[in-house]
Design a protein around this motif. Structure first.
Motif, PDB file in Angstrom:
ATOM      1  N   LEU A 197      21.273  25.475 -30.115  1.00 28.09           N
ATOM      2  CA  LEU A 197      20.402  25.819 -31.238  1.00 28.09           C
ATOM      3  C   LEU A 197      20.875  25.175 -32.541  1.00 28.09           C
ATOM      4  N   GLU A 198      22.182  25.129 -32.749  1.00 25.27           N
ATOM      5  CA  GLU A 198      22.706  24.494 -33.952  1.00 25.27           C
ATOM      6  C   GLU A 198      22.282  23.030 -34.023  1.00 25.27           C
ATOM      7  N   ASN A 199      22.397  22.334 -32.902  1.00 24.60           N
ATOM      8  CA  ASN A 199      22.022  20.925 -32.875  1.00 24.60           C
ATOM      9  C   ASN A 199      20.511  20.741 -32.906  1.00 24.60           C
ATOM     10  N   ALA A 200      19.778  21.633 -32.259  1.00 22.59           N
ATOM     11  CA  ALA A 200      18.319  21.566 -32.317  1.00 22.59           C
ATOM     12  C   ALA A 200      17.822  21.751 -33.739  1.00 22.59           C
ATOM     13  N   CYS A 201      18.486  22.615 -34.493  1.00 21.95           N
ATOM     14  CA  CYS A 201      18.103  22.856 -35.885  1.00 21.95           C
ATOM     15  C   CYS A 201      18.243  21.582 -36.719  1.00 21.95           C
ATOM     16  N   VAL A 202      19.303  20.820 -36.462  1.00 20.99           N
ATOM     17  CA  VAL A 202      19.494  19.541 -37.169  1.00 20.99           C
ATOM     18  C   VAL A 202      18.324  18.611 -36.893  1.00 20.99           C
ATOM     19  N   LEU A 203      17.951  18.474 -35.622  1.00 13.74           N
ATOM     20  CA  LEU A 203      16.904  17.519 -35.257  1.00 13.74           C
ATOM     21  C   LEU A 203      15.521  17.993 -35.705  1.00 13.74           C
ATOM     22  N   LEU A 204      15.256  19.280 -35.636  1.00 14.14           N
ATOM     23  CA  LEU A 204      13.987  19.796 -36.145  1.00 14.14           C
ATOM     24  C   LEU A 204      13.883  19.603 -37.656  1.00 14.14           C
ATOM     25  N   SER A 205      14.986  19.805 -38.356  1.00 17.27           N
ATOM     26  CA  SER A 205      14.981  19.668 -39.817  1.00 17.27           C
ATOM     27  C   SER A 205      14.735  18.232 -40.245  1.00 17.27           C
ATOM     28  N   VAL A 206      15.420  17.288 -39.603  1.00 23.12           N
ATOM     29  CA  VAL A 206      15.258  15.893 -40.015  1.00 23.12           C
ATOM     30  C   VAL A 206      13.859  15.398 -39.665  1.00 23.12           C
ATOM     31  N   THR A 207      13.327  15.830 -38.530  1.00 20.85           N
ATOM     32  CA  THR A 207      11.979  15.412 -38.148  1.00 20.85           C
ATOM     33  C   THR A 207      10.942  15.974 -39.103  1.00 20.85           C
ATOM     34  N   ALA A 208      11.098  17.227 -39.487  1.00 23.24           N
ATOM     35  CA  ALA A 208      10.160  17.828 -40.440  1.00 23.24           C
ATOM     36  C   ALA A 208      10.191  17.111 -41.784  1.00 23.24           C
ATOM     37  N   ARG A 209      11.378  16.697 -42.206  1.00 18.36           N
ATOM     38  CA  ARG A 209      11.513  16.084 -43.530  1.00 18.36           C
ATOM     39  C   ARG A 209      11.088  14.613 -43.557  1.00 18.36           C
ATOM     40  N   MET A 210      10.995  13.975 -42.406  1.00 17.33           N
ATOM     41  CA  MET A 210      10.641  12.556 -42.397  1.00 17.33           C
ATOM     42  C   MET A 210       9.151  12.299 -42.541  1.00 17.33           C
ATOM     43  N   GLY A 211       8.305  13.292 -42.259  1.00 20.72           N
ATOM     44  CA  GLY A 211       6.871  13.025 -42.289  1.00 20.72           C
ATOM     45  C   GLY A 211       6.067  13.915 -43.211  1.00 20.72           C
ATOM     46  N   HIS A 212       6.735  14.780 -43.937  1.00 28.10           N
ATOM     47  CA  HIS A 212       6.040  15.706 -44.821  1.00 28.10           C
ATOM     48  C   HIS A 212       6.716  15.669 -46.190  1.00 28.10           C
ATOM     49  N   TRP A 213       5.941  15.907 -47.248  1.00 28.11           N
ATOM     50  CA  TRP A 213       6.434  15.578 -48.583  1.00 28.11           C
ATOM     51  C   TRP A 213       6.509  16.770 -49.513  1.00 28.11           C
ATOM     52  N   GLU A 214       5.651  17.747 -49.312  1.00 31.14           N
ATOM     53  CA  GLU A 214       5.744  18.985 -50.075  1.00 31.14           C
ATOM     54  C   GLU A 214       6.643  19.955 -49.322  1.00 31.14           C
ATOM     55  N   GLU A 215       7.463  20.694 -50.052  1.00 33.13           N
ATOM     56  CA  GLU A 215       8.415  21.593 -49.400  1.00 33.13           C
ATOM     57  C   GLU A 215       7.706  22.621 -48.520  1.00 33.13           C
ATOM     58  N   THR A 216       6.528  23.080 -48.955  1.00 33.27           N
ATOM     59  CA  THR A 216       5.796  24.056 -48.134  1.00 33.27           C
ATOM     60  C   THR A 216       5.347  23.431 -46.805  1.00 33.27           C
ATOM     61  N   GLU A 217       4.933  22.156 -46.840  1.00 35.30           N
ATOM     62  CA  GLU A 217       4.521  21.474 -45.622  1.00 35.30           C
ATOM     63  C   GLU A 217       5.723  21.197 -44.715  1.00 35.30           C
ATOM     64  N   ILE A 218       6.844  20.852 -45.321  1.00 38.87           N
ATOM     65  CA  ILE A 218       8.069  20.628 -44.542  1.00 38.87           C
ATOM     66  C   ILE A 218       8.451  21.908 -43.800  1.00 38.87           C
ATOM     67  N   GLN A 219       8.386  23.029 -44.514  1.00 44.47           N
ATOM     68  CA  GLN A 219       8.728  24.322 -43.911  1.00 44.47           C
ATOM     69  C   GLN A 219       7.764  24.655 -42.771  1.00 44.47           C
ATOM     70  N   ALA A 254      25.674  13.165 -33.908  1.00 46.32           N
ATOM     71  CA  ALA A 254      26.429  14.166 -33.142  1.00 46.32           C
ATOM     72  C   ALA A 254      25.489  15.140 -32.443  1.00 46.32           C
ATOM     73  N   ALA A 255      24.399  15.515 -33.122  1.00 45.58           N
ATOM     74  CA  ALA A 255      23.433  16.441 -32.516  1.00 45.58           C
ATOM     75  C   ALA A 255      22.751  15.798 -31.311  1.00 45.58           C
ATOM     76  N   ILE A 256      22.353  14.543 -31.453  1.00 44.41           N
ATOM     77  CA  ILE A 256      21.722  13.834 -30.339  1.00 44.41           C
ATOM     78  C   ILE A 256      22.694  13.719 -29.167  1.00 44.41           C
ATOM     79  N   GLU A 257      23.937  13.349 -29.473  1.00 48.58           N
ATOM     80  CA  GLU A 257      24.945  13.177 -28.430  1.00 48.58           C
ATOM     81  C   GLU A 257      25.182  14.490 -27.684  1.00 48.58           C
ATOM     82  N   ALA A 258      25.284  15.596 -28.413  1.00 49.28           N
ATOM     83  CA  ALA A 258      25.516  16.889 -27.765  1.00 49.28           C
ATOM     84  C   ALA A 258      24.335  17.280 -26.881  1.00 49.28           C
TER      85      ALA A 258
END
Length: 315
Positions: A197-219, A254-258
């Motif tokens: 879950l810790e590593n999944a959170c990293v990947l979900l966070s980076v993916t959300a932030r790469m395609g959305h621009w308003e903080e509400t949309e990112i969330q 590191a998240a991808i590797e794990a």
């Protein structure tokens, strides 16, 4: 030709973690959206289908013949990859070409310079599809040649002391697909639900932030992905979106590797969650395609190359 393109066998490979770029950055404006066909393909990520193969044929036909021909053998394919990494700043570009000439030989530098014009004319949306094509031939390199090729890619990527998302994705693609036998044996299984879950959170966070621009949309995008994994991991409800400053390239790597060593059902669930995150707003940007490709490659999941809408929707 192959040995020259790869370089001297004594050069050690670069480390897969990209410590020279401490923090991921995103563009200040959204990148162009990819096509509706791209969205359909992503909805079945990790499960090759006839649609994948048909889409890949469209991609291949969209790449100029000069580039396709160069990618048919390792020497030309290496030059194509080097051309993808040439900087637009003349001083940095000169430094990169001088490196190629001094370390790999004048023919390599000249071929890179020659092929760089048609490569650059295609634009950023084509860079990952071109790299995909080149990597097919580069698999034929010997292990010492693969190591030397990766060292050259590392130098060219970081010649401007920065690392773009494309350069990161390319390094991950190369590292995963051109691994030596010893590297494939490294690593132990990811330990426990909390680590997953810790590593999944990293990947979900980076993916959300790469395609959305308003903080509400990112969330919203993050929560859409999180919801997908809650059935498999009820504790996922406790995950929170990470700030961009916490998403360094080494942490993503590191998240991808794990997670590459997690059980397949967990990887499959995570890929579906990442796709939900990307597709929340109905569009797929180039940056989203790049980060998703880096992750999917690391998990060993097949993803066809992705193209902009004006090409795939016209075909």
């Amino acid at each position: 030709g192959t040995a020259a393109a790869a370089g001297a066998a004594s050069i050690p490979p670069p480390e897969p973690s990209l410590s020279s770029a401490p923090s991921l950055e995103r563009k200040t404006e959204p990148s162009p959206s990819l096509s509706s066909e791209t969205r359909a393909v992503l909805s079945s990520i990790g499960t090759p289908s006839e649609n994948h193969f048909a889409y890949a044929r469209v991609v291949l036909e969209s790449i100029p013949e000069k580039i396709r021909k160069a990618c048919e053998e390792p020497c030309g394919a290496a030059a194509v990859v080097y051309a993808l990494l040439l900087d637009s700043d003349p001083a940095i570009r000169r430094k990169q070409l001088e490196y190629l000439e001094s370390r790999l030989g004048k023919p390599v530098a000249e071929e890179t310079r020659r092929i760089s014009a048609p490569v650059s004319r295609l634009g950023e949306a084509f860079f990952i599809p071109i790299a995909d094509l080149a990597l097919v031939s580069l698999k034929d390199l010997s292990e010492p040649q693969k190591e030397a090729f990766r060292e050259a890619v590392g130098f060219l990527s970081e010649a401007d002391r920065q690392l773009s998302l494309f350069e990161y994705t390319l390094q991950q693609m190369i590292f995963r697909r051109l691994q030596t036998s010893a590297e494939k044996q490294r690593g132990a299984a990811v330990a426990g639900t909390d680590a997953v879950l810790e590593n999944a959170c990293v990947l979900l966070s980076v993916t959300a932030r790469m395609g959305h621009w308003e903080e509400t949309e990112i969330q919203r995008a993050f929560l859409a992905g999180r919801a997908r994994i809650e059935d498999l991991f009820p504790k996922a409800r406790d995950l929170s979106l990470l700030p961009l400053s916490d998403l360094s390239y080494p942490r993503i790597t590191a998240a991808i590797e794990a997670l590459s060593r997690a059980p397949f059902p967990q990887q499959e669930c995570l890929l579906a969650a990442l796709t939900d995150t990307v597709l929340l707003d109905g569009t797929v940007t180039i940056q989203e395609a790049e980060i998703l490709r880096a992750i999917a490659d690391g998990l060993g999941a097949p993803v066809p190359p992705l193209l902009p809408s004006e090409l795939t929707e016209a075909s």
